[in-house]
Each structure stands twice: as C-alpha cells, then as structure tokens.
Design a protein around this motif. Structure first.
Motif, mmCIF file in Angstrom:
data_model
loop_
_atom_site.group_PDB
_atom_site.id
_atom_site.type_symbol
_atom_site.label_atom_id
_atom_site.label_comp_id
_atom_site.label_asym_id
_atom_site.label_seq_id
_atom_site.Cartn_x
_atom_site.Cartn_y
_atom_site.Cartn_z
ATOM 1 N N VAL A 1 0.858 -1.181 0.000
ATOM 2 C CA VAL A 1 0.000 0.000 0.000
ATOM 3 C C VAL A 1 0.896 1.232 0.000
ATOM 4 O O VAL A 1 1.704 1.403 0.916
ATOM 5 N N VAL A 2 0.766 2.071 -1.006
ATOM 6 C CA VAL A 2 1.510 3.330 -1.082
ATOM 7 C C VAL A 2 0.493 4.463 -1.037
ATOM 8 O O VAL A 2 -0.343 4.594 -1.931
ATOM 9 N N ILE A 3 0.570 5.272 0.007
ATOM 10 C CA ILE A 3 -0.357 6.383 0.204
ATOM 11 C C ILE A 3 0.411 7.671 -0.070
ATOM 12 O O ILE A 3 1.339 8.015 0.665
ATOM 13 N N ALA B 1 -2.781 5.162 -5.581
ATOM 14 C CA ALA B 1 -3.891 4.205 -5.608
ATOM 15 C C ALA B 1 -4.717 4.222 -4.334
ATOM 16 O O ALA B 1 -5.872 3.798 -4.338
ATOM 17 N N TYR B 2 -4.159 4.698 -3.235
ATOM 18 C CA TYR B 2 -4.851 4.621 -1.955
ATOM 19 C C TYR B 2 -4.939 5.988 -1.298
ATOM 20 O O TYR B 2 -4.076 6.853 -1.464
ATOM 21 N N GLY B 3 -5.993 6.159 -0.530
ATOM 22 C CA GLY B 3 -6.152 7.321 0.313
ATOM 23 C C GLY B 3 -5.903 6.942 1.761
ATOM 24 O O GLY B 3 -5.469 5.835 2.081
ATOM 25 N N LEU B 4 -6.202 7.875 2.670
ATOM 26 C CA LEU B 4 -5.966 7.666 4.092
ATOM 27 C C LEU B 4 -7.254 7.911 4.857
ATOM 28 O O LEU B 4 -7.939 8.916 4.637
ATOM 29 N N ASP B 5 -7.573 6.995 5.740
ATOM 30 C CA ASP B 5 -8.726 7.143 6.620
ATOM 31 C C ASP B 5 -8.328 8.080 7.762
ATOM 32 O O ASP B 5 -7.482 7.736 8.589
ATOM 33 N N PRO C 1 -9.695 4.154 1.071
ATOM 34 C CA PRO C 1 -8.942 4.664 2.228
ATOM 35 C C PRO C 1 -8.288 3.537 3.017
ATOM 36 O O PRO C 1 -8.909 2.503 3.287
ATOM 37 N N PHE C 2 -7.037 3.748 3.368
ATOM 38 C CA PHE C 2 -6.318 2.775 4.199
ATOM 39 C C PHE C 2 -6.556 3.116 5.668
ATOM 40 O O PHE C 2 -6.376 4.264 6.083
ATOM 41 N N ALA C 3 -6.939 2.107 6.447
ATOM 42 C CA ALA C 3 -7.163 2.289 7.880
ATOM 43 C C ALA C 3 -6.125 1.490 8.650
ATOM 44 O O ALA C 3 -5.809 0.352 8.294
ATOM 45 N N MET C 4 -5.611 2.065 9.714
ATOM 46 C CA MET C 4 -4.514 1.459 10.463
ATOM 47 C C MET C 4 -4.944 0.232 11.265
ATOM 48 O O MET C 4 -4.125 -0.407 11.919
ATOM 49 N N ARG C 5 -6.225 -0.143 11.176
ATOM 50 C CA ARG C 5 -6.686 -1.286 11.965
ATOM 51 C C ARG C 5 -6.169 -2.623 11.437
ATOM 52 O O ARG C 5 -6.404 -3.664 12.057
ATOM 53 N N LEU D 1 1.198 -6.594 6.304
ATOM 54 C CA LEU D 1 1.164 -5.564 5.273
ATOM 55 C C LEU D 1 2.422 -4.706 5.296
ATOM 56 O O LEU D 1 3.046 -4.516 6.342
ATOM 57 N N ARG D 2 2.750 -4.143 4.142
ATOM 58 C CA ARG D 2 3.869 -3.196 4.008
ATOM 59 C C ARG D 2 3.291 -1.893 3.475
ATOM 60 O O ARG D 2 2.787 -1.840 2.357
ATOM 61 N N VAL D 3 3.341 -0.848 4.290
ATOM 62 C CA VAL D 3 2.660 0.404 3.982
ATOM 63 C C VAL D 3 3.683 1.537 3.899
ATOM 64 O O VAL D 3 4.532 1.675 4.782
ATOM 65 N N ARG D 4 3.605 2.317 2.864
ATOM 66 C CA ARG D 4 4.467 3.491 2.700
ATOM 67 C C ARG D 4 3.584 4.726 2.609
ATOM 68 O O ARG D 4 2.673 4.795 1.768
ATOM 69 N N VAL D 5 3.833 5.694 3.480
ATOM 70 C CA VAL D 5 3.109 6.960 3.461
ATOM 71 C C VAL D 5 4.066 8.033 2.961
ATOM 72 O O VAL D 5 5.078 8.321 3.610
#
Length: 689
Positions: free
Chosen positions: A338-340, A348-352, A480-484, A490-494
C-alpha cells in the motif's frame, strides 16, 4: 469502506516489475546456499550483536593479540631459555635434595629411576606453567605454530579429521530435517528440488510450527507444499523477495546488520569488532536517532530497518508502516503493498482520517490532536469538544464519518450543511439525542475564540485540489487505508507532500503516528511485530504519541524515530521522549544542547586515571650528588624521580563535547535496551557497511 489489507494485493502485483528470484540475491555472484545459511551457528549473544558468524572474545586472548610479533616472539624465546635452565638446575637440585634425605640410595634401581622421572616431570611442569604464562606460549602457538602445522597436513587428511559422524553431518546440513522427523517427508522432498530463499525458508518454517500445534493441520501443510513448493504460504502479494535489496539480514533471528562496533576502550569487550544489528527485541523498545541532515540517518538506519521489516512481512512475521517525504530514499514502491501519496493524483490509496477509533468521540479527539500544532495545544481541549459536537451527529445521521469538505463546512457553521444534518438526524430518529450538541455549536460560532473556526482553517490545508479523493469517506475517492489492519503482514508506505504542502504534511505525520500507536496497542492478535519508521518525526510527535510509545513494548510493536535536532520538539516533550524510548542514537555533528540530554541519559562510569609526578632527585650520597651536578652542568637538565598514581574516578561515558565534535563521519553512538530489560551501554558503531 476502509481498506482491510486483503482486497487489492493482486491488482498491485500485476503492475510490479518482476522481483529477483529468491535464491539469487541482487548483485550476488553465487546462488543462495540455503543449507549453509540455515544450519550456520548462531550463538547466544548480548543485544545488538549480529549473531550469524559471531565468535565470543576471550579478554585475555584479546589483550595478547594486541602484542606485536617481534616483542611476543622475543619474550617467548627468553622465557624458553630461562625455563630450560630452571628445568636443568631444578632437576639437579631436586635429585640432590632427595639424595641428602636418603630416598634414592635406600631404594632399588627401579624405584630410583621412577623417582628421577617423577622429579623431571614435576620440575618440567612447574617451569612450563610459570614461564609459559609469562612468555605467552599459547598465543605463539595460536598465531604461528598451529597455522604452520595445519598447512603441512594434506587437504584430504583435514577433511577426514574435521568431518563428524556421517549421520550427524547430514542432519546438521539438512534444513528440512524438522519436516522429515515430523512426518512431512513428502513436503521436504519437494523443497529439496527447488531453489529456496531465506524469506521462503522462514515463512515455511513458521507455517510448519503453526501446523505442529495441532496434528490436524499437518496434512494441509503437506498438501500446500507439495502443490506450490517454495511458493507455499506466500505473502498475499505473491512477492518472495525485495527488488534492490542491499543490507545483510538474518531472517532466522530477525536481525539486520547495520555496521560494526569499533574496537575501542569505550565499547564493552564483548561488542568490540562484532557486527552491530537491530531486531524486534530491540525495536520493540523504540529507537530515537538524532543528527543533522547529511549524517546518514535515512541511508544507514531508516532504509535498512524498513527493508528488514518488509522482508519480515514477506516471511509472515511482521507488518511495516514507513512514513517520510515523497522524495526520501525509503525503498522503491515495489517494496510495499500500500503506497499512500496524498499529494499525487496517481496514488492508488487514500488515508482514513479517523483510523481505528471505536467511537465518534474518540475519532474526533484523535483528529483534533493531529490538526493542531504543538503551539496551539492550549486550545486542544476546546477543539476536541467542537469536533465531537459535529462528528458524532454526522456519524449518527449518515452511518459514516464526514469527509474533509463536509467537516470543514460544519465547523465553519455553514447554514446549508447544518440544515441538511438536522434533517438527516430527524429522518433516522436521532435528532433528540444530538440536538444539544448542535445548538451549542451554533452558539459558539459567533464567538471570537470559536475553536470551530480554527479547525476549519486547519482543515482548509487538506481541502486542496492536490488532495482530491485522498480522504474521502463516501466511497467516491481512493480506497482509504485504515490502520486497523496491523494484524496482517502488510507493508505500507506513506509519502508526505513536504515540498508542496509542508503544513499539511506535518498534520498527516501526526495523524499517522497517532493512529499507529493507538492501533498497535489495541490489537487482539499480536503475533506479528508491528514496526513504524518515521524519517522526520519533528512534527509527528505529541504528548499522546509519546505516552503511547511506552505501551508498545508490551504490544510486540516499536518505532524508529529520526530527528535533526531535539530543538524541533517542544521542550516539554524532550525528556519524556527520552524516557519513552529504549534505544538512543547520536550521529556526528549533533548540537551540544542535544548532546547534553544524551550524556545525562547515559550517565557516568568508573575509569582508571593515572597521574605521573616528577620531582628533583635528592637521594644518595656525595658521589651521586656530584654526578647529578655534573650532569646538569653538561646537559642542562636536572635528574628527576617519577611517581605514578592510579585511582578510579567517575567520568561521563560520552560528554556533550565528544558527541558534538569527536564522532567521525559515518559513525554513531548507540545505547540499547531489549524488551526483556537487558541493557547495553553506549557503543561507538561504524555504520559504513
């Protein structure tokens, strides 16, 4: 609907560049040797020591190794000569002594011979014990004699001597012996015929351990491995390696090697010249790294740790959240699921914005803390109340949280937005419950100190065309990506838009860090290590986040926080932050006022201080005095006596001046604390590979 980490992996995988084969490391000249790696010894060691290939240091042997070759050989030779003389004359003296007391003449020839041999052996042993120790014969043997003897023996003979028993050798070089012994021989046979990387090995071993917990799952394990081989139990992205992998990792114990502890007196003996590494047991107490720009914090700490967490995620043992500027070198996008990137329309992704909140009031409270900078913390309580007065009714009316534009309109007191909200509440029959909040919000709107106006102004920074669809809650924008989802690997880049929207980037960094700390602490499944890396944490920390860092130790989670200087933080946060983290790193060029906090945290230790005093020599009789007068007349110097005094004194482990001016480039001073409580005093570490 917030992204749960399980629905978009396939779509992203198809757009990635093919990753390197798991058995062929990027840039490696030879294929990965799984048996040697999996069966290599990893002795228990103190925290921070890279265990693969580590050998414990004998302090006496280390001191002996510092002696130069010629002094060592000369001393050994002199002691050998003296030992021989002591042996010869000692035996004669011993025989003479036994003759004087009448032992030898009164016995038979056999007894006399036995006594003489016994005396020879006894004297020889004493001579070797005394003079061998003084002459360091063991060190001479280890340095020169043993290598010489080993070179004279043929390769075949050495192989026969070194090889253990056949069955034991095969077992120790079989990485799948656990599967064979546990009844999964078919799976082991399939894996024998495939190229298996370290990520594959750790992932499959973890699945095997889970299957062994209940014998019912063993057949399913065998079926999966037989069908997919080394790709069995793969990460949802189907990735089995990271492209562009650089660092030296030991995934079997979760370590990433960052450098080498220097062989200097300030470092503990066990760490000197040993590899320096971090692992989840150390990251679980969180890491604070301080140093000016250009000293290598990102390249030598943040990126390697991000790489390690991403690899561990592929192996099914961790999840990673990496936060930094869009242009920060924290690995390519292909590393992440997931790249925010709120400032990039192609993201491709937003942020909750509301994260893992369990209630509207909690969601509003967390958002208020993220929206207001530290200089406005005095107004946080009123701002929190104002947000709760509109978020709660909106959630009750529409069954979702408000988007940025909707929330901004309600806080600013837009009549149309308020009227629509009242109508929606009446439709669902909840107007009576929330009417009081809305009335109070209406009364506050005309006041000069209305926190709603302040929040609306802050939200305007996120209500920009560049962020269109990045924070949508009605399903019209990006997922939206949620931190829950921190219980998934998962591998997340903000990617923060620090160049184009610096204040918005600071708000988002506070929001993401606050959500991570909250989410990691309330996870029900804590089997995965949750790792957070923040490339610039100067604006990401507030009092709530600092308090949350302390709770991460018991939640199998931790954070790596990078700062250019502690001055970027409010003064009230500096000491609590130092107390909240267990690992602290100081990079070259750190400011003296920052070094003072490190120095105070690391404290003092006892060192031996030697004082040399020179005084005029007045000893002796008339002849010696006349000689000293003549020497002074001829050379112009006065004869002196020298007295040496040694005492134990307390000194700072690292002074602020040392940290500010004495650290060489590419190095850092780091102190460590493991989750178990074990501590390592400050180490001087070379981070240049």
């Amino acid at each position: 609907m917030a992204h749960d980490g399980s629905h978009h992996h396939g779509e992203r995988t198809t757009t990635r560049h093919p990753s390197p084969l798991p058995h062929q490391r990027p840039g490696a000249a030879t294929p990965f040797d799984l048996p040697s790696w999996a069966c290599a010894p990893r002795p228990e060691a103190e925290p921070g020591i890279y265990r693969l290939g580590y050998r414990r240091i004998d302090p006496e042997r280390a001191e002996a190794a510092k002696v130069a070759a010629w002094p060592l050989l000369l001393r050994a030779g002199l002691n050998a000569v003296v030992a021989w003389l002591a042996f010869v004359y000692g035996v004669e003296f011993a025989i003479a002594g036994t003759t004087m007391i009448g032992v030898l003449p009164s016995r038979s020839a056999f007894v006399a011979t036995s006594v003489v041999l016994t005396l020879n052996v006894l004297v020889l042993g004493i001579a070797i014990k005394i003079f061998g120790r003084m002459g360091r014969w063991l060190e001479v043997w280890r340095r020169y004699v043993a290598p010489l003897l080993s070179r004279t023996v043929t390769q075949e003979e050495r192989a026969e001597e070194e090889a253990p028993a056949g069955g034991e050798a095969v077992r120790r070089q079989d990485p799948w012996d656990g599967l064979r012994e546990g009844g999964a021989g078919e799976a082991a046979a399939r894996l024998d015929g495939e190229a298996v990387g370290d990520v594959d090995y750790v992932r499959i071993q973890r699945a095997w351990e889970s299957a062994q917990a209940d014998p019912v799952f063993v057949p399913a394990f065998i079926e999966q491995v037989a069908a997919r081989g080394a790709a069995a139990f793969a990460h949802p992205s189907e990735s089995r390696e990271l492209p562009g992998r650089r660092e030296q990792h030991d995934l079997l114990v979760g370590q990433v090697r960052l450098g080498t502890a220097q062989d200097v007196p300030k470092n503990p003996m066990g760490h000197r010249a040993a590899g320096f590494a971090l692992d989840p047991a150390l990251l679980g107490t969180s890491v604070l790294a301080v140093g000016p720009a250009g000293t290598g914090k990102t390249a030598r700490l943040a990126r390697p740790v991000a790489e390690a967490l991403c690899l561990q995620a592929l192996a099914g043992t961790a999840c990673a959240v990496v936060v930094g500027a869009a242009d920060a070198d924290l690995g390519p996008d292909a590393w992440y699921d997931v790249v925010i990137a709120p400032g990039e329309p192609s993201s491709a992704y937003g942020l909750d914005l509301y994260g893992v909140a369990q209630s509207p009031d909690e969601a509003a409270a967390r958002l208020a803390e993220a929206l207001l900078p530290e200089e406005l913390t005095a107004r946080t309580e009123n701002a929190r109340t104002a947000l709760q007065q509109v978020v709660g009714p909106f959630h009750a009316a529409y069954g979702r949280y408000p988007g940025v534009r909707e929330l901004r309109a309600l806080l600013a007191g837009d009549p149309d937005a308020l009227a629509a909200l009242v109508k929606a509440l009446g439709t669902v029959g909840r107007l009576a419950v929330h009417e009081r909040d809305l009335e109070y919000r209406e009364r506050q709107r005309d006041r000069a100190d209305d926190p709603g106006a302040l929040l609306a102004d802050r939200l305007a920074l996120l209500d920009r065309p560049a962020f269109e669809g990045a924070f949508a809650t009605d399903g019209t924008g990006r997922p939206p990506f949620a931190m829950r989802v921190l219980d998934h690997p998962l591998r997340v880049r903000v990617k923060l838009p620090e160049r184009s929207h610096p204040e918005a980037a600071r708000m988002l960094s506070r929001l993401v860090v606050g959500q991570f700390v909250q989410a990691a602490g309330v996870r029900e499944d804590r089997s995965l290590f949750a790792g957070l890396v923040v490339d610039d944490a100067s604006a990401a920390l507030d009092a709530t986040a600092v308090r949350g860092l302390q709770r991460l130790r018991g939640a199998n989670a931790g954070a790596v926080l990078l700062l250019r200087t502690l001055v970027d933080l409010p003064e009230a946060l500096r000491a609590p932050l130092f107390g909240a983290v267990g690992c602290r790193m100081a990079f070259p060029g750190i400011a003296p006022w920052d070094g003072r906090l490190f120095s105070e945290a690391w404290g003092t230790h006892l060192v031996q201080e030697t004082a040399v005093t020179h005084t005029p020599d007045t000893s002796g009789g008339v002849i010696r005095r006349v000689g000293r007068v003549g020497r002074k007349a001829l050379s112009g110097t006065t004869a002196q006596t020298e007295s040496v005094t040694t005492r134990d004194v307390e000194r700072l482990r690292w002074s602020p001046s040392d940290l500010a001016h004495a650290l060489p480039a590419g190095h850092a001073v780091v102190s460590l604390t493991a989750v178990s409580g074990e501590q390592v005093p400050p180490l001087l570490v070379d981070l240049r590979g």
